[in-house]
Design an enzyme around this catalytic site. Structure first.
Site, PDB file in Angstrom:
ATOM      1  N   ASP A  14       0.812  -1.139  -0.065  1.00  0.00           N
ATOM      2  CA  ASP A  14      -0.050  -0.132   0.030  1.00  0.00           C
ATOM      3  C   ASP A  14       0.903   1.365  -0.098  1.00  0.00           C
ATOM      4  O   ASP A  14       1.759   1.453   0.828  1.00  0.00           O
ATOM      5  CB  ASP A  14      -0.759   0.175   1.093  1.00  0.00           C
ATOM      6  CG  ASP A  14      -2.041   1.128   1.211  1.00  0.00           C
ATOM      7  OD1 ASP A  14      -2.618   0.850   0.351  1.00  0.00           O
ATOM      8  OD2 ASP A  14      -1.990   1.964   1.921  1.00  0.00           O
ATOM      9  N   GLU A  73      -4.841   1.736  -4.235  1.00  0.00           N
ATOM     10  CA  GLU A  73      -3.358   1.651  -4.535  1.00  0.00           C
ATOM     11  C   GLU A  73      -2.824   0.597  -3.819  1.00  0.00           C
ATOM     12  O   GLU A  73      -1.513   0.611  -3.301  1.00  0.00           O
ATOM     13  CB  GLU A  73      -3.072   3.061  -3.535  1.00  0.00           C
ATOM     14  CG  GLU A  73      -3.201   3.261  -2.161  1.00  0.00           C
ATOM     15  CD  GLU A  73      -4.575   3.822  -1.975  1.00  0.00           C
ATOM     16  OE1 GLU A  73      -4.821   4.096  -0.812  1.00  0.00           O
ATOM     17  OE2 GLU A  73      -5.434   3.575  -2.661  1.00  0.00           O
TER      18      GLU A  73
END
Length: 191
Positions: A54, A97
């Site tokens: 992440d 993301e």
């Protein structure tokens, strides 16, 4: 011609399984291929590891520099994952993301070593967007396939990687952690 049909089919398959912006495999491919890899791991009695990544404070890139800047960051991070993946691994876009790398045959030490290499390369790079230089870091959670817990579903393995990832976020970001049960404990107490 048959050759032409084969090429067209390959192109359609590629389009159906790849996230076009990042070049990573998409979520649907990730789910079905991970299922296959779990079955192989059981049959061959081999390890299997999952890396869930992440981008740290990703919202900041979008808010500060705009969505195109955010996209540049994602493309750059995806490239790091793709260049570090071994022939047998596959990298996918899990969502937003969050990216992942599935590593058949990789035990914990190799998975952590690869995760840390990815983390270091991301930290070392500079993403340039419209003349602005952006520094990026990422947090990475790693989980290991457990035939007891994971024989029937991908879900538990993903959840463990996610817990390890969450631990990284809570403890300063830009780090790698592999899931262990005590991780969850220490985390719950601080709620």
């Amino acid at each position: 011609s048959l050759g032409g049909i084969a090429v067209e089919n390959a192109r359609l398959y590629e389009r159906a399984t790849v996230d076009m912006m990042t070049g990573l495999k998409n979520h649907a491919y990730f789910q079905s291929r991970t299922k296959e890899e779990r079955e192989k791991a059981i049959k061959r009695k081999q390890p299997l590891s999952l890396m869930l990544t992440d981008v740290d404070k990703f919202k900041t890139f979008n808010d500060t520099y705009g969505h195109q800047a955010g996209d540049e960051v994602l493309k750059a991070v995806a490239k790091v994952l793709l260049t570090n993946a071994r022939k047998t691994d596959f990298a996918a876009r899990y969502g937003g993301e969050e990216f992942c790398l599935v590593m058949p045959g990789a035990g914990e030490s190799l998975a952590l070593e690869m995760a840390d290499r990815v983390r270091r390369e991301v930290e070392a790079m500079t993403v340039v967007h419209e003349g602005r230089e952006m520094k990026v870091t990422m947090s990475i959670g790693v989980s290991l396939f457990d035939p007891e817990l994971d024989a029937k579903t991908n879900k538990n393995m993903i959840e463990r990687a996610d817990r390890a990832l969450y631990f990284c976020k809570r403890n300063g970001r830009n780090q790698v952690r592999s899931y262990s049960p005590d991780l969850a404990q220490s985390d719950n107490q601080s709620e």
